[in-house]
Design a protein around this motif. Structure first.
Motif, mmCIF file in Angstrom:
data_model
loop_
_atom_site.group_PDB
_atom_site.id
_atom_site.type_symbol
_atom_site.label_atom_id
_atom_site.label_comp_id
_atom_site.label_asym_id
_atom_site.label_seq_id
_atom_site.Cartn_x
_atom_site.Cartn_y
_atom_site.Cartn_z
ATOM 1 N N LYS A 83 -24.100 -40.389 -17.127
ATOM 2 C CA LYS A 83 -23.129 -40.194 -18.187
ATOM 3 C C LYS A 83 -23.308 -38.814 -18.801
ATOM 4 O O LYS A 83 -24.418 -38.296 -18.899
ATOM 5 C CB LYS A 83 -23.331 -41.264 -19.269
ATOM 6 C CG LYS A 83 -22.985 -42.662 -18.810
ATOM 7 C CD LYS A 83 -23.271 -43.673 -19.898
ATOM 8 C CE LYS A 83 -22.396 -43.440 -21.112
ATOM 9 N NZ LYS A 83 -22.592 -44.484 -22.134
ATOM 10 N N TYR A 120 -22.705 -35.950 -24.081
ATOM 11 C CA TYR A 120 -21.988 -36.157 -25.327
ATOM 12 C C TYR A 120 -21.437 -37.576 -25.452
ATOM 13 O O TYR A 120 -20.863 -37.930 -26.477
ATOM 14 C CB TYR A 120 -20.852 -35.134 -25.471
ATOM 15 C CG TYR A 120 -19.911 -35.064 -24.291
ATOM 16 C CD1 TYR A 120 -18.864 -35.959 -24.143
ATOM 17 C CD2 TYR A 120 -20.098 -34.088 -23.311
ATOM 18 C CE1 TYR A 120 -18.012 -35.895 -23.071
ATOM 19 C CE2 TYR A 120 -19.247 -34.015 -22.217
ATOM 20 C CZ TYR A 120 -18.207 -34.911 -22.106
ATOM 21 O OH TYR A 120 -17.362 -34.842 -21.033
ATOM 22 N N ARG A 121 -21.606 -38.416 -24.397
ATOM 23 C CA ARG A 121 -21.195 -39.810 -24.483
ATOM 24 C C ARG A 121 -22.380 -40.750 -24.693
ATOM 25 O O ARG A 121 -22.234 -41.955 -24.667
ATOM 26 C CB ARG A 121 -20.443 -40.207 -23.211
ATOM 27 C CG ARG A 121 -19.105 -39.505 -23.034
ATOM 28 C CD ARG A 121 -18.410 -39.964 -21.781
ATOM 29 N NE ARG A 121 -17.117 -39.315 -21.641
ATOM 30 C CZ ARG A 121 -16.306 -39.460 -20.604
ATOM 31 N NH1 ARG A 121 -16.667 -40.256 -19.611
ATOM 32 N NH2 ARG A 121 -15.153 -38.826 -20.551
ATOM 33 N N SER A 122 -23.542 -40.188 -24.910
ATOM 34 C CA SER A 122 -24.733 -41.011 -25.090
ATOM 35 C C SER A 122 -24.772 -41.566 -26.516
ATOM 36 O O SER A 122 -24.182 -41.011 -27.447
ATOM 37 C CB SER A 122 -25.987 -40.189 -24.808
ATOM 38 O OG SER A 122 -26.074 -39.101 -25.706
ATOM 39 N N TRP A 123 -25.503 -42.676 -26.688
ATOM 40 C CA TRP A 123 -25.537 -43.308 -28.001
ATOM 41 C C TRP A 123 -26.202 -42.447 -29.074
ATOM 42 O O TRP A 123 -25.774 -42.496 -30.245
ATOM 43 C CB TRP A 123 -26.193 -44.691 -27.912
ATOM 44 C CG TRP A 123 -27.679 -44.689 -27.657
ATOM 45 C CD1 TRP A 123 -28.312 -44.821 -26.471
ATOM 46 C CD2 TRP A 123 -28.705 -44.545 -28.643
ATOM 47 N NE1 TRP A 123 -29.667 -44.768 -26.626
ATOM 48 C CE2 TRP A 123 -29.948 -44.604 -27.966
ATOM 49 C CE3 TRP A 123 -28.710 -44.380 -30.026
ATOM 50 C CZ2 TRP A 123 -31.159 -44.486 -28.618
ATOM 51 C CZ3 TRP A 123 -29.933 -44.258 -30.685
ATOM 52 C CH2 TRP A 123 -31.134 -44.321 -29.980
ATOM 53 N N VAL A 182 -25.922 -39.211 -29.505
ATOM 54 C CA VAL A 182 -24.892 -38.281 -29.979
ATOM 55 C C VAL A 182 -23.860 -39.024 -30.817
ATOM 56 O O VAL A 182 -23.439 -38.552 -31.890
ATOM 57 C CB VAL A 182 -24.226 -37.570 -28.780
ATOM 58 C CG1 VAL A 182 -23.050 -36.719 -29.257
ATOM 59 C CG2 VAL A 182 -25.240 -36.705 -28.047
ATOM 60 N N ASP A 183 -23.458 -40.200 -30.343
ATOM 61 C CA ASP A 183 -22.488 -40.997 -31.093
ATOM 62 C C ASP A 183 -23.031 -41.358 -32.468
ATOM 63 O O ASP A 183 -22.318 -41.282 -33.481
ATOM 64 C CB ASP A 183 -22.160 -42.264 -30.301
ATOM 65 C CG ASP A 183 -21.134 -43.130 -31.012
ATOM 66 O OD1 ASP A 183 -19.968 -42.703 -31.106
ATOM 67 O OD2 ASP A 183 -21.508 -44.226 -31.479
ATOM 68 N N LEU A 184 -24.307 -41.734 -32.526
ATOM 69 C CA LEU A 184 -24.938 -42.075 -33.803
ATOM 70 C C LEU A 184 -24.981 -40.867 -34.730
ATOM 71 O O LEU A 184 -24.689 -40.971 -35.933
ATOM 72 C CB LEU A 184 -26.343 -42.622 -33.568
ATOM 73 C CG LEU A 184 -27.158 -42.963 -34.817
ATOM 74 C CD1 LEU A 184 -26.451 -44.041 -35.634
ATOM 75 C CD2 LEU A 184 -28.567 -43.419 -34.427
ATOM 76 N N VAL A 187 -22.997 -38.222 -34.779
ATOM 77 C CA VAL A 187 -21.655 -37.903 -35.273
ATOM 78 C C VAL A 187 -21.257 -38.871 -36.377
ATOM 79 O O VAL A 187 -20.688 -38.474 -37.405
ATOM 80 C CB VAL A 187 -20.643 -37.947 -34.108
ATOM 81 C CG1 VAL A 187 -19.216 -37.850 -34.647
ATOM 82 C CG2 VAL A 187 -20.915 -36.809 -33.129
ATOM 83 N N ARG A 188 -21.560 -40.160 -36.186
ATOM 84 C CA ARG A 188 -21.211 -41.136 -37.213
ATOM 85 C C ARG A 188 -21.963 -40.876 -38.522
ATOM 86 O O ARG A 188 -21.411 -41.045 -39.617
ATOM 87 C CB ARG A 188 -21.518 -42.555 -36.710
ATOM 88 C CG ARG A 188 -20.554 -43.018 -35.609
ATOM 89 C CD ARG A 188 -20.954 -44.379 -35.060
ATOM 90 N NE ARG A 188 -20.084 -44.791 -33.987
ATOM 91 C CZ ARG A 188 -18.939 -45.452 -34.139
ATOM 92 N NH1 ARG A 188 -18.543 -45.776 -35.370
ATOM 93 N NH2 ARG A 188 -18.209 -45.797 -33.108
ATOM 94 N N TYR A 239 -20.404 -37.847 -40.193
ATOM 95 C CA TYR A 239 -19.125 -38.234 -40.780
ATOM 96 C C TYR A 239 -19.349 -39.051 -42.054
ATOM 97 O O TYR A 239 -18.720 -38.816 -43.097
ATOM 98 C CB TYR A 239 -18.319 -39.039 -39.759
ATOM 99 C CG TYR A 239 -16.991 -39.539 -40.269
ATOM 100 C CD1 TYR A 239 -15.859 -38.727 -40.214
ATOM 101 C CD2 TYR A 239 -16.864 -40.815 -40.814
ATOM 102 C CE1 TYR A 239 -14.635 -39.184 -40.680
ATOM 103 C CE2 TYR A 239 -15.644 -41.274 -41.286
ATOM 104 C CZ TYR A 239 -14.528 -40.456 -41.211
ATOM 105 O OH TYR A 239 -13.325 -40.906 -41.680
#
Length: 283
Positions: A5, A8-11, A13-15, A17-18, A21
């Protein structure tokens, strides 16, 4: 070997960004960029919107990726974090005004003239007070004509795919538009979506008249007729099964203009201008 993967689709990175935000950091960055730095214009380009409980497929196929209307509303909710919403004409004037302090302007635009811009998008942009610029093609409004890729989906969605019909079609297409590699990488003949996309990829660079000829031959080889006008598609939602126009009309355009929506030119039949004779491109 399993496909890796993208990072930038790894968890993690997602965490991250959240968290950025949630704590307001991105909001702060947007506000700083709005008032400092080099002047710039961000253009958000949309085509179709999708209802929360409906289906936007044409002929059972879906070439584009309509933006769900609730996601569109979430875009407008945070738009002012990053810049000041303006119509394209307003943004152009302000970009060239040396006394204007705003550094980031944002324009929301819609291409092609789909009716969901009016039925779904209009209430949202009015609710949030966001100026919008529309670029509709004229033929669908004037005569109910199909945009060619929508008509392609409608025809493929109604016919039965089999080699007995596909091969003669490709023979004809190879004669009327040679050099397009009609036989190259032909997808499985039973997959409507893949076959429609295969034809789309080969038609997108053709002049308008050749596209019309391809659609004529497609209907003829599959023993059907081209869809009737005005262009209309089934609409589902709230337990109902209806048929609705696919594109906006003059009355709806007039209504939006009266409300302040800007209208820009987007050709008559949506040709690929570099592929057209000068006379057609100028008409």
């Amino acid at each position: 070997m399993a496909q890796r993967k993208a990072w930038y689709r790894s968890w993690p990175v997602d965490l991250a960004v959240r968290l950025l935000y949630g704590c307001g950091f991105l909001h702060l960055v947007g506000l700083c960029r709005r008032w400092f730095g080099r002047k710039r214009l961000i253009i958000l380009l949309y085509h179709r919107l999708a209802p929360a409980d409906g289906n936007t497929a044409i002929g059972g196929l879906q070439f584009d990726d309509p933006v769900p209307v609730d996601r569109f509303e979430s875009h407008l909710q945070i738009l002012r974090w990053f810049g000041e919403p303006q119509s394209l004409d307003q943004a152009h004037d302000r970009l060239h005004d040396s006394h204007d302090r705003a550094r980031t302007l944002i324009s929301v635009t819609f291409d092609d003239g789909y009716r969901d811009n009016y039925t779904l998008g209009r209430p949202v942009w009015k609710r949030h007070g966001v100026p919008v610029t529309l670029f509709p093609a004229i033929a669908p409004i004037e005569s109910g004509a199909w945009l060619w890729w929508d008509e392609l989906q409608q025809i493929i969605g109604e016919v039965e795919l089999d080699e007995r019909r596909v091969r003669p079609l490709l023979d004809v297409l190879d004669e009327i538009a040679p050099g397009r590699a009609w036989y190259g990488e032909l997808p499985g003949l039973s997959d409507r979506d893949l076959f429609a996309r295969f034809l789309f990829d080969h038609m997108v660079e053709l002049p308008l008249e050749l596209r019309e000829t391809v659609l004529d031959e497609l209907a003829r080889c599959f023993g059907t007729v081209r869809p009737q006008r005005p262009a209309a598609v089934p609409v589902t939602g709230a337990g109902r099964h209806l048929t609705d126009r696919l594109y906006i009309d003059w009355a709806e355009l007039d209504e939006m203009v009266a409300e302040g929506v800007e209208i820009g030119g987007h050709t008559i039949r949506h040709p690929r201008l570099p592929r057209e004779p000068i006379a057609v491109a100028e008409s």
